[in-house]
Design an enzyme around this catalytic site. Structure first.
Site, PDB file in Angstrom:
ATOM      1  CG  LEU A  65      -1.875  -1.243   1.266  1.00  0.00           C
ATOM      2  CD1 LEU A  65      -2.510  -1.386   2.633  1.00  0.00           C
ATOM      3  CD2 LEU A  65      -2.937  -1.120   0.179  1.00  0.00           C
ATOM      4  N   PRO A  66       0.287   2.413  -0.370  1.00  0.00           N
ATOM      5  CG  PRO A  66      -0.949   3.743  -1.843  1.00  0.00           C
ATOM      6  CD  PRO A  66      -1.085   2.601  -0.883  1.00  0.00           C
ATOM      7  CB  THR A  96       8.193   1.933   1.479  1.00  0.00           C
ATOM      8  OG1 THR A  96       8.873   0.866   0.795  1.00  0.00           O
ATOM      9  CG2 THR A  96       9.233   2.852   2.103  1.00  0.00           C
ATOM     10  CE  LYS A 171      12.442   0.967  -0.434  1.00  0.00           C
ATOM     11  NZ  LYS A 171      11.023   0.685  -0.704  1.00  0.00           N
ATOM     12  CE  LYS A 246       5.798   5.749   1.002  1.00  0.00           C
ATOM     13  NZ  LYS A 246       5.186   4.518   0.479  1.00  0.00           N
TER      14      LYS A 246
END
Length: 297
Positions: A65-66, A96, A171, A246
Site C-alpha cells: 500500500l502507498p 514502505t 529500507k 516519499k
C-alpha cells in the site's frame, strides 16, 4: 501451496501477486481499482470483492500500500485484516512506511494473536515483474522463516533485518543512500557535459574507478551507457521521483525522531521535492538530471 490474500494490486503489488500465482499458490487479491483485480484474475488468481473476502481464508496475508495511513486503515479498520483474517494467519506488510506505524500495527496484530512482519522491498517495478526484489524483513525470527518460502517466489534476496520495524528502517536508510548517490551521479554527468567530456567516457572511467556505484553502473541517468536504464526510454519510471521523495521524507522524519544528523539526506529530499513540484513526479527518479542540466545553463 499456500492460500494467500493480497491487498494492493498496483504497479508493485500486481506483478508480485501474479508471480505467486505462477509459483502455484492460491492467491485472492483485492484492490480498489477494478482493472487491477481483473489483471490478477486473468493471470489465474481470484479477484476478491472486498478486503475481507481476500483475506478470510488465507494462510498468509500480504499488503502493498502507498502510505502508513493506508496500512493502518487496511489492518485496523472496520472489516480490515485484523477483523477478517483467520486465526493463525501470518501477516506481511510489504509497503514502505514509517517505522512507528509498522511497529504499532504489528503490536495490534500481536494482540489479536497474529505474527506480523514488515517487509519492504527494493528493486522497483522491473524487480517486481521479474521476481528479483530484495526483501528487508523485520519481525520475529520464527515468522520470518514461515514467510521465507513465499517471499522467495517474489525476490532473489530475502534478508531478516531484525525485530519489528527493522525492515522499514533498512529500507529508508538504503533509499536515502540511493537518492544521494543518484544526485551525485547526475551532478557529475551534467558537469562533464559542460566541460566537454564525453559522458560515455566518464561512464567507462568512473564505472571502473572510485566513483562506481549502482546509480551509475546499473541505472545510469544519461542515455547510452546502460541500455536497460530509464534514460533510454524517456525516463519512463521503474521508480518514480514521487516515490523517491516519499522515501527521503520518511528518512528525514525518522532522523528527526531519533536525533540523527543527515545533512545530505535532507538536501536530497529538498531537491527531489523541488523536482516533483515542477510537475516531474511521474518520471523516473533518475530524471532529476534534467534539473541538474538546467541549473548548469
Amino acid at each position: 501451496m499456500a492460500r494467500i490474500g493480497f491487498i494492493g494490486l498496483g504497479n508493485m503489488g500486481g506483478p508480485m501477486a501474479r508471480n505467486l500465482v505462477r509459483a502455484g499458490h492460491a492467491v485472492a487479491g483485492f484492490d480498489l481499482a477494478e482493472p487491477a483485480r481483473a489483471a490478477l484474475a486473468e493471470a489465474g488468481g481470484t479477484a476478491a470483492a472486498s478486503l475481507a473476502d481476500a483475506v478470510g481464508g488465507a494462510d498468509v496475508v500480504l499488503t502493498m500500500l502507498p502510505e502508513g495511513a493506508h496500512v493502518r486503515a487496511a489492518y485496523q479498520g472496520e472489516n480490515g485484516v485484523l477483523a477478517s483474517a483467520r486465526e493463525g494467519a501470518l501477516l506481511v506488510d510489504c509497503s514502505t512506511i514509517d517505522v512507528e506505524t509498522a511497529r504499532a500495527v504489528a503490536r495490534a496484530a500481536g494482540e489479536r494473536g497474529h505474527a506480523m512482519l514488515d517487509a519492504p522491498v527494493s528493486g522497483g517495478v522491473a524487480g517486481a515483474e521479474a521476481g528479483s526484489l530484495t526483501f528487508m524483513v523485520g519481525g520475529p525470527a520464527a515468522a520470518f522463516e514461515q514467510a521465507r518460502p513465499v517471499l522467495e517466489r517474489m525476490g532473489r534476496a530475502v534478508i531478516h533485518a531484525g525485530d519489528s520495524g527493522a525492515g522499514q528502517a533498512a529500507k529508508i536508510c538504503n533509499n536515502m543512500m540511493l537518492g544521494i548517490q543518484m544526485i551525485s551521479v547526475c551532478e557529475a554527468m551534467a558537469l562533464a557535459g559542460r566541460l566537454g567530456l564525453d559522458r560515455q567516457k566518464l561512464f567507462e572511467i568512473s564505472s571502473k574507478a572510485s566513483g562506481q556505484c549502482w546509480s551509475l553502473t546499473s541505472y545510469c541517468p544519461v542515455p547510452g551507457p546502460v541500455p536497460s536504464s530509464p534514460a533510454n526510454r524517456d525516463y519512463r519510471p521503474g521508480f518514480t521521483a514521487a516515490m523517491m521523495r516519499k522515501d527521503l521524507r520518511l528518512a528525514q522524519e525518522a532522523a528527526q525522531a531519533v536525533g540523527a544528523t543527515t545533512p545530505l539526506g535532507a538536501e536530497a529530499y529538498q531537491l527531489y521535492n523541488l523536482f516533483a513540484m515542477q510537475g516531474k513526479e511521474a518520471l523516473d527518479f533518475s530524471a532529476i538530471i534534467q534539473m541538474m542540466e538546467e541549473a548548469t545553463q
